[in-house]
Motif scaffolding. Structure first.
Motif, short mmCIF file in Angstrom:
data_model
loop_
_atom_site.label_atom_id
_atom_site.label_comp_id
_atom_site.label_asym_id
_atom_site.label_seq_id
_atom_site.Cartn_x
_atom_site.Cartn_y
_atom_site.Cartn_z
N ARG A 59 -19.37 -38.62 29.14
CA ARG A 59 -20.75 -39.10 29.32
C ARG A 59 -21.22 -38.88 30.74
O ARG A 59 -20.45 -38.99 31.69
N ALA A 60 -22.50 -38.60 30.88
CA ALA A 60 -23.14 -38.55 32.19
C ALA A 60 -24.36 -39.46 32.12
O ALA A 60 -25.24 -39.25 31.28
N VAL A 61 -24.35 -40.48 32.95
CA VAL A 61 -25.44 -41.48 32.92
C VAL A 61 -26.25 -41.36 34.20
O VAL A 61 -25.68 -41.31 35.30
N LYS A 62 -27.58 -41.29 34.03
CA LYS A 62 -28.47 -41.17 35.19
C LYS A 62 -28.46 -42.50 35.95
O LYS A 62 -28.58 -43.57 35.36
N ASP A 63 -28.29 -42.39 37.28
CA ASP A 63 -28.31 -43.59 38.12
C ASP A 63 -29.10 -43.23 39.39
O ASP A 63 -28.55 -42.59 40.30
N GLY A 64 -30.36 -43.59 39.43
CA GLY A 64 -31.22 -43.19 40.54
C GLY A 64 -31.35 -41.67 40.55
O GLY A 64 -31.68 -41.05 39.53
N ASP A 65 -31.02 -41.06 41.70
CA ASP A 65 -31.11 -39.59 41.81
C ASP A 65 -29.79 -38.92 41.41
O ASP A 65 -29.66 -37.70 41.53
N ASP A 66 -28.82 -39.72 41.00
CA ASP A 66 -27.49 -39.18 40.69
C ASP A 66 -27.20 -39.25 39.19
O ASP A 66 -27.93 -39.90 38.43
N TYR A 67 -26.09 -38.60 38.82
CA TYR A 67 -25.48 -38.81 37.50
C TYR A 67 -24.07 -39.32 37.74
O TYR A 67 -23.39 -38.88 38.69
N VAL A 68 -23.61 -40.21 36.87
CA VAL A 68 -22.24 -40.72 36.96
C VAL A 68 -21.50 -40.28 35.70
O VAL A 68 -21.92 -40.59 34.57
N LEU A 69 -20.42 -39.51 35.92
CA LEU A 69 -19.69 -38.90 34.80
C LEU A 69 -18.39 -39.65 34.52
O LEU A 69 -17.65 -39.98 35.45
N ASN A 70 -18.14 -39.87 33.24
CA ASN A 70 -16.87 -40.45 32.79
C ASN A 70 -16.39 -39.70 31.56
O ASN A 70 -17.20 -39.32 30.71
N GLY A 71 -15.07 -39.48 31.48
CA GLY A 71 -14.53 -38.81 30.30
C GLY A 71 -13.24 -38.08 30.61
O GLY A 71 -12.66 -38.23 31.69
N GLN A 72 -12.82 -37.29 29.65
CA GLN A 72 -11.53 -36.60 29.76
C GLN A 72 -11.67 -35.20 29.18
O GLN A 72 -12.35 -35.02 28.16
N LYS A 73 -11.04 -34.23 29.81
CA LYS A 73 -11.05 -32.84 29.32
C LYS A 73 -9.61 -32.38 29.15
O LYS A 73 -8.71 -32.83 29.87
N LEU A 74 -9.40 -31.46 28.23
CA LEU A 74 -8.02 -31.07 27.89
C LEU A 74 -7.88 -29.54 27.82
O LEU A 74 -8.85 -28.86 27.42
N PHE A 75 -6.68 -29.06 28.15
CA PHE A 75 -6.35 -27.63 28.10
C PHE A 75 -7.30 -26.81 28.98
O PHE A 75 -7.88 -25.81 28.52
N ILE A 76 -7.47 -27.24 30.22
CA ILE A 76 -8.44 -26.58 31.09
C ILE A 76 -7.73 -25.58 32.02
O ILE A 76 -7.01 -25.98 32.96
N THR A 77 -7.94 -24.30 31.74
CA THR A 77 -7.36 -23.24 32.56
C THR A 77 -7.86 -23.37 34.00
O THR A 77 -9.05 -23.62 34.22
N ASN A 78 -6.99 -23.17 34.97
CA ASN A 78 -7.29 -23.29 36.41
C ASN A 78 -7.53 -24.74 36.84
O ASN A 78 -7.89 -24.98 38.00
N GLY A 79 -7.34 -25.69 35.92
CA GLY A 79 -7.74 -27.07 36.19
C GLY A 79 -7.26 -27.63 37.52
O GLY A 79 -8.03 -28.24 38.26
#
Ligand code: COS
Length: 383
Positions: A140-160
Motif C-alpha cells: 500500500r501507498a498512502v498519501k500523507d501531505g506531500d508524501d506517500y508512505v509505503l508498506n508491504g512486502q515483495k518477493l523474488f526480486i532480482t538485484n534486490g
C-alpha cells in the motif's frame, strides 16, 4: 545463422562474446558455487555498453536498437544467465520504465546512472501472495501531505540486495489493477530492507531478495507516471522484459549446442567419437533446431519493437518457446555428456538449473499461453 545483421550489430555481438569468454565464462562455476558473481565485472560490462545499449544517448546510453539488445542478451545467456539478469532488470525493466513513463527530471536523475551501472535498479512487482495475479498486489501507498508512505512486502526480486533504486508497485486505491501506482524508491530510504533469498536451484550467482517496506516515506515526485497507471507500466515493461528473457534463453540453447558438439567430437566410445552415433546426432539436431527457432522468434519480436509495431504477443511467443527450448536443450546437452553432464565441470548442469526459472519468472509458460490465446480468440481467460 546471421539473418541480415548489420556490421555494427555483428561487431557488438563479437565484442560481447570475446569479453564474456574472457571475463565471465572462466569464473561462472565458482560464482555459482559461491552464490555470488564478482560484482567487479559490472563496471566492465557497463563500459562495453551492456547497460546503456537501448538507453538514448542524451541520457548517457548508446541509443542502440533492440536487435542488438537481443544479441547482447543472447551472449549474456550463453556466458552466464546471472549476469544477463542483472542487466535486463536494472537497465531493462527499471531503465525502460523510467524512459517511457518517467518525468524529464526522473530521466535526468536515474537514466545516466543506470546506463553506466554506477547505480543498479530492481523491479518490485511480485509479492508473497501475488505472482501471476500481479494486478491483485497488496502493498500500500498512502498519501500523507506531500508524501506517500509505503508498506508491504515483495518477493523474488532480482538485484534486490544490490539495487540503489527500487521500482515499487503499490496500491493507492482498491480498484484492482487500476489501483496500482509505481514509485521510484531509493533503497537507502528509512524503512526499506532487502534480505537475500538463498537455496535457489539456479541463477545462484545473482542476488534474489525479499523486500520489506515499513513506513517508507517518499515524496510525491517519486511517483512514476500517473497515479493508478502502475499496472500498465508493469505490463508494458514486462513485454520488453520477456524479449530479454527469451534472448537470454537463446544464449543458453546456443551454449548447449556448442558444448554438446565439442563433447561429441572429442569423446570416444565403442571405438568412435560420440558424434558418429545416430542417437547422439538426434539430440544435437534437436538442440540446433531449438536454437534457430527460438532465435528467429526473438529477432522477429526485436524487429517489431525497432519498427514501432505492436510486439506483446510476439514477446509472449518468443519467451514461451525460448524458455521451454532452453530447458529441453539443457536436458539434451546433459544426455549427450552422459555422467560428465551431471557435474558442473561441464556447463550443461548449470544451463539446466538456470534455464528452469525462465519458464517461471516474468510470466510463467501458462501465462504466456493464455496471453497468446487471448490475442488469438479475443476471449480473456483471466476473468
Ligand atoms: N501493456 C499495456 N497495458 C496493459 C498490458 C500491456 N501488455 N496488459 C494489460 N494492460 C492493461 C489493460 O489494458 C488494462 O487496462 P484498462 O484498465 O485501461 O482496461 C489493465 O492493464 C488491466 O489489464 P488486464 O485486465 O489484462 O489485467 P489482468 O489482471 O487480467 O492481467 C495478466 C492478467 C495475467 C496478463 C497479468 O497479471 C500478467 O501478466 N501476469 C503475469 C505477471 C508477471 O509476469 N509476473 C512476473 C513479475 S516479474 S518476475
Amino acid at each position: 545463422m546471421d539473418l541480415s545483421l548489420s556490421d555494427e550489430q555483428q561487431s557488438f555481438r563479437d565484442t560481447a562474446r570475446a569479453f564474456l569468454d574472457k571475463e565471465a565464462v572462466p569464473h561462472r562455476i565458482q560464482w555459482d558455487r559461491d552464490e555470488a558473481v564478482d560484482l567487479a565485472i559490472v563496471p566492465k560490462m557497463a563500459e562495453l555498453g551492456f547497460f546503456g545499449l537501448t538507453i538514448p544517448e542524451e541520457y548517457g546510453g548508446l541509443g542502440g536498437d533492440y536487435v542488438t539488445y537481443a544479441l547482447a542478451m543472447e551472449e549474456l545467456g550463453r556466458a552466464d544467465s546471472a549476469l544477463r539478469g542483472i542487466v535486463s532488470v536494472s537497465s531493462g525493466l527499471v531503465g525502460k520504465s523510467i524512459l517511457f513513463f518517467g518525468s524529464e527530471e526522473q530521466k535526468q536523475e536515474w537514466l545516466p546512472q543506470l546506463a553506466t551501472a554506477s547505480k543498479l535498479g530492481c523491479f518490485g512487482l511480485t509479492e508473497p501472495g501475488t505472482g501471476s495475479d500481479a494486478g491483485n498486489l497488496t502493498s500500500r501507498a498512502v498519501k500523507d501531505g506531500d508524501d506517500y508512505v509505503l508498506n508491504g512486502q515483495k518477493l523474488f526480486i532480482t538485484n534486490g540486495t544490490w539495487a540503489d533504486v527500487a521500482l515499487v508497485f503499490a496500491r493507492t486505491s482498491d480498484d484492482g489493477p487500476r489501483g496500482v501506482t509505481a514509485f521510484l524508491v531509493p533503497t537507502d530510504t528509512p524503512g526499506f530492507e532487502a534480505r537475500e533469498i538463498k537455496g535457489k536451484l539456479g541463477l545462484r550467482g545473482q542476488a534474489t531478495a525479499e523486500l520489506f517496506l515499513s513506513d517508507v516515506r517518499v515524496p510525491a515526485s517519486a511517483v512514476l507516471g500517473e497515479v493508478g497507471k502502475g499496472f500498465k507500466i508493469a505490463m508494458s515493461t514486462l513485454d520488453k522484459g520477456r524479449l530479454a528473457v527469451a534472448a537470454g534463453c537463446v544464449g543458453i540453447v546456443q551454449g548447449c549446442l556448442e558444448t554438446s558438439v565439442d563433447y561429441a567430437l572429442n569423446r570416444t566410445q565403442f571405438g568412435k567419437p560420440l558424434a558418429g552415433f545416430q542417437l547422439v546426432q538426434d539430440m544435437i539436431a534437436d538442440i540446433s533446431l531449438d536454437a534457430d527457432a527460438a532465435r528467429l522468434l526473438v529477432w522477429r519480436c526485436a524487429d517489431l519493437v525497432d519498427r514501432g509495431e505492436p510486439f506483446g504477443t510476439a514477446a509472449s511467443k518468443a519467451k514461451l518457446f525460448a524458455s521451454e527450448a532452453a530447458v529441453r536443450a539443457a536436458n539434451n546437452c546433459i544426455q549427450v555428456h552422459g555422467g560428465a553432464g551431471y557435474v558442473d565441470e561441464y556447463p550443461g548442469a548449470k544451463y539446466l538449473r538456470d534455464a528452469r526459472v525462465m519458464t517461471l519468472y516474468e510470466g510463467t509458460s501458462q501465462i504466456q499461453k493464455l496471453l497468446i490465446g487471448r490475442a488469438e480468440t479475443g476471449v480473456n481467460a483471466f476473468v
